[in-house]
Design a protein around this motif. Sequence first.
Motif: not given
Length: 87
Positions: A51-70
Amino acid sequence: MSWLGLAGRLARWGLVVRSVDAGLLPPLYAATSPAARSGRLYGPDGLGQLSGGPKELAVYRSARDEADAARLREISEMLTGVTYGGA
């Protein structure tokens, strides 16, 4: 009590479950604010990022996988017919 019933009760109390309008604030901020930076994650700034207003957050570890991104890029390009720039 079912999970749906619990979610409904929490929503009526204004806890955890957000309205559609409130839930749209972070992506709208990311898409339209001159202060929003490319490649960053924006989400709610409240308890547990639920909940709450918009804020810049740390990118989740699972979203930083280069193979998944590709793989996501490859599938997105295939499904949309759009070739994305960048790495």
